[in-house]
Design an enzyme around this catalytic site. Structure first.
Site, mmCIF file in Angstrom:
data_model
loop_
_atom_site.group_PDB
_atom_site.id
_atom_site.type_symbol
_atom_site.label_atom_id
_atom_site.label_comp_id
_atom_site.label_asym_id
_atom_site.label_seq_id
_atom_site.Cartn_x
_atom_site.Cartn_y
_atom_site.Cartn_z
ATOM 1 N N ARG A 136 -0.405 -9.394 -2.832
ATOM 2 C CA ARG A 136 -0.860 -8.067 -2.434
ATOM 3 C C ARG A 136 0.421 -7.285 -2.118
ATOM 4 O O ARG A 136 1.268 -7.760 -1.367
ATOM 5 C CB ARG A 136 -1.732 -8.115 -1.181
ATOM 6 C CG ARG A 136 -2.045 -6.698 -0.677
ATOM 7 C CD ARG A 136 -2.639 -6.691 0.734
ATOM 8 N NE ARG A 136 -3.861 -7.429 0.765
ATOM 9 C CZ ARG A 136 -4.243 -8.132 1.841
ATOM 10 N NH1 ARG A 136 -3.489 -8.196 2.926
ATOM 11 N NH2 ARG A 136 -5.379 -8.785 1.809
ATOM 12 N N ASP A 153 -1.931 -12.606 5.006
ATOM 13 C CA ASP A 153 -1.397 -11.285 5.354
ATOM 14 C C ASP A 153 0.061 -11.417 5.787
ATOM 15 O O ASP A 153 0.491 -12.500 6.209
ATOM 16 C CB ASP A 153 -2.178 -10.678 6.536
ATOM 17 C CG ASP A 153 -3.558 -10.162 6.131
ATOM 18 O OD1 ASP A 153 -3.880 -10.120 4.934
ATOM 19 O OD2 ASP A 153 -4.318 -9.792 7.054
HETATM 20 C C1 LIG Z 1 -5.947 -3.952 1.465
HETATM 21 C C2 LIG Z 1 -4.788 -3.710 2.387
HETATM 22 C C3 LIG Z 1 -4.220 -4.767 3.048
HETATM 23 C C4 LIG Z 1 -3.095 -4.575 3.858
HETATM 24 N N1 LIG Z 1 -2.443 -5.664 4.393
HETATM 25 C C5 LIG Z 1 -1.304 -5.484 5.061
HETATM 26 C C6 LIG Z 1 -0.507 -6.583 5.472
HETATM 27 O O1 LIG Z 1 -0.818 -7.762 5.244
HETATM 28 N N2 LIG Z 1 0.655 -6.325 6.163
HETATM 29 C C7 LIG Z 1 1.063 -5.047 6.430
HETATM 30 O O2 LIG Z 1 2.140 -4.865 7.017
HETATM 31 N N3 LIG Z 1 0.299 -3.977 6.066
HETATM 32 C C8 LIG Z 1 -0.848 -4.161 5.392
HETATM 33 N N4 LIG Z 1 -1.575 -3.069 4.976
HETATM 34 C C9 LIG Z 1 -1.281 -1.728 5.527
HETATM 35 C C10 LIG Z 1 -0.237 -0.997 4.705
HETATM 36 O O3 LIG Z 1 1.020 -1.631 4.871
HETATM 37 C C11 LIG Z 1 -0.127 0.482 5.130
HETATM 38 O O4 LIG Z 1 0.239 0.577 6.468
HETATM 39 C C12 LIG Z 1 -1.402 1.278 4.937
HETATM 40 O O5 LIG Z 1 -2.062 0.914 3.767
HETATM 41 C C13 LIG Z 1 -1.085 2.797 4.826
HETATM 42 O O6 LIG Z 1 -0.243 3.042 3.757
HETATM 43 P P1 LIG Z 1 -0.695 3.688 2.359
HETATM 44 O O7 LIG Z 1 -0.128 2.831 1.283
HETATM 45 O O8 LIG Z 1 -2.138 3.870 2.300
HETATM 46 O O9 LIG Z 1 0.129 5.039 2.255
HETATM 47 P P2 LIG Z 1 0.366 6.261 3.213
HETATM 48 O O10 LIG Z 1 1.469 7.032 2.593
HETATM 49 O O11 LIG Z 1 0.509 5.838 4.630
HETATM 50 O O12 LIG Z 1 -0.978 7.074 3.101
HETATM 51 C C14 LIG Z 1 -1.398 7.688 1.894
HETATM 52 C C15 LIG Z 1 -2.737 8.391 2.154
HETATM 53 O O13 LIG Z 1 -3.729 7.415 2.439
HETATM 54 C C16 LIG Z 1 -4.609 7.836 3.457
HETATM 55 N N5 LIG Z 1 -4.443 6.932 4.628
HETATM 56 C C17 LIG Z 1 -3.488 5.992 4.784
HETATM 57 N N6 LIG Z 1 -3.660 5.326 5.961
HETATM 58 C C18 LIG Z 1 -4.723 5.885 6.548
HETATM 59 C C19 LIG Z 1 -5.398 5.647 7.778
HETATM 60 N N7 LIG Z 1 -5.018 4.692 8.627
HETATM 61 N N8 LIG Z 1 -6.485 6.434 8.066
HETATM 62 C C20 LIG Z 1 -6.893 7.387 7.211
HETATM 63 N N9 LIG Z 1 -6.301 7.666 6.016
HETATM 64 C C21 LIG Z 1 -5.236 6.921 5.703
HETATM 65 C C22 LIG Z 1 -4.227 9.255 3.762
HETATM 66 O O14 LIG Z 1 -4.980 10.082 2.910
HETATM 67 C C23 LIG Z 1 -2.747 9.284 3.396
HETATM 68 O O15 LIG Z 1 -2.307 10.582 3.068
HETATM 69 C C24 LIG Z 1 -2.639 -3.253 4.109
HETATM 70 C C25 LIG Z 1 -3.234 -2.176 3.445
HETATM 71 C C26 LIG Z 1 -4.267 -2.391 2.579
HETATM 72 C C27 LIG Z 1 -4.841 -1.206 1.846
#
Ligand SMILES: Cc1cc2nc3c(=O)[nH]c(=O)nc-3n(C[C@H](O)[C@H](O)[C@H](O)COP(=O)(O)OP(=O)(O)OC[C@H]3O[C@@H](n4cnc5c(N)ncnc54)[C@H](O)[C@@H]3O)c2cc1C
Length: 318
Positions: free
Chosen positions: A181, A130
């Site tokens: 990722r 991560d």
């Molecule tokens: C498999 C995976 C691994 C990850 N690993 C890392 C990592 O190693 N380092 C790191 O910095 N970040 C990591 N993240 C987190 C990532 O950086 C984002 O903060 C997170 O995924 C929210 O962004 P989004 O791309 O979903 O888009 P956004 O624009 O934030 O959200 C898009 C839509 O997704 C839904 N959504 C998003 N987040 C949430 C929530 N918390 N609760 C409910 N609905 C939500 C909502 O419907 C929102 O409108 C990871 C995410 C995933 C999916």
């Protein structure tokens, strides 16, 4: 504002003591975390596999402050890897280097990671490293490259679209067929290192995603048929617009479905996870478990204010 406040609270040990001991917080965190025990994680993965979805399991914990804790975290990974193999579930594992001692000593952290990678390799499993906050990016990539140079091909890293540096990192790491990722980025970062505006982060995600898809098509490196070793791009977002845009990009170029996968978090957009899996796309869900759920939970609250209202309404009903 609210996002900054929650992200600051995620790092505060005072707030952790107040919030994590509170049963309502535990209950709400249960939406995002599979449970406290490894058995809970295996159960959640079994359920996902039955729905055609693969997993990556995360033993919660980060920023350890002594070397014994770091060694114990590595041991917890050896245990969950053995359980994955024993239960024959389709999952790899994700870990944070700060949990293995990154902030104490690079060598200690590398030694702990090596143990985990060795066990994973002997079981045919893959370990995703991560990505944490921006001060740890160089050290994380350095350790990743040390492991690749030591012939550990069963590992990959995470790229955060919000960092200005990510395009250069992707271009460089694609030369060694890194399995990425790609996510937007979950930490609080200054405008000197990360795009402050969501539209720029989204544009960066799309651009980096297309770079990875093109590279996957050129390298012809698919996911393994069991779904344990991921393909070059693991597109980790719940943002439906981005998912659809990257799908359209891949399909217009006839990039086979096995050359990329989508990744989402446990408890978020289950409808989209199932829709994509039913259409034959690779979907991997991140399944966290363990007692150290507090900072992970606070980052999930920070991502979406509606989660906070869900928390407050549970609190008021308590
Ligand atoms: C498999 C995976 C691994 C990850 N690993 C890392 C990592 O190693 N380092 C790191 O910095 N970040 C990591 N993240 C987190 C990532 O950086 C984002 O903060 C997170 O995924 C929210 O962004 P989004 O791309 O979903 O888009 P956004 O624009 O934030 O959200 C898009 C839509 O997704 C839904 N959504 C998003 N987040 C949430 C929530 N918390 N609760 C409910 N609905 C939500 C909502 O419907 C929102 O409108 C990871 C995410 C995933 C999916």
């Amino acid at each position: 504002m609210l996002r900054s406040l929650l992200l600051n609270l995620s790092k505060s040990s005072w707030a952790k003591r107040q919030i994590a001991s509170f049963w309502v917080a535990k209950r709400v965190a249960g939406r995002f975390v599979a449970g406290e025990l490894p058995e809970d994680a295996i159960r959640a993965i079994t359920d996902l596999n039955a729905r055609g979805i693969v997993a990556t399991v995360d033993h919660l914990g980060e920023s350890v402050t002594d070397s014994d804790e770091a060694v114990r975290a590595a041991e917890a990974y050896l245990d969950i890897l053995d359980r994955i193999a024993e239960a024959k579930v389709r999952s790899n594992a994700s870990l944070k280097l700060s949990q293995l001692g990154l902030n104490l000593s690079l060598d200690l952290c590398a030694a702990n990671l090596r143990k985990v990678l060795e066990r994973a390799r002997s079981l045919g499993l893959f370990i995703r490293i991560d990505m944490e906050d921006s001060p740890s990016v160089d050290r994380t990539l350095e350790i990743y490259q040390r492991m690749r140079s030591a012939a550990f091909d069963n590992t990959g890293v995470v790229i955060q679209a919000y960092l200005y540096r990510s395009e250069q990192d992707v271009a460089r790491l694609l030369k060694s067929n890194t399995r990425f990722r790609l996510c937007k980025g979950a930490y609080q970062e200054p405008a000197s290192v990360a795009y402050p505006a969501k539209r720029d982060v989204d544009a960066s995600f799309f651009k980096l995603g297309t770079m990875m898809l093109d590279a996957a098509a050129a390298a012809k490196l698919p996911a393994d048929p069991r779904g344990i070793t991921p393909p070059i791009p693991g597109l980790a977002t719940h943002d439906e617009k981005l998912v659809r845009a990257l799908l359209a990009y891949a399909e217009a170029r006839h990039i086979p479905k096995s050359f990329y996968e989508f990744q989402m978090l446990h408890g978020i957009r289950r409808d989209l996870q199932e829709e994509l899996a039913a259409q034959g796309y690779g979907v991997r869900v991140y399944v966290p478990y363990g007692r150290e759920w507090y900072p992970y939970f606070m980052r999930r609250l920070a991502e979406r204010p509606a989660n906070l209202w869900f928390f407050v309404s549970n609190f008021l009903r308590a």
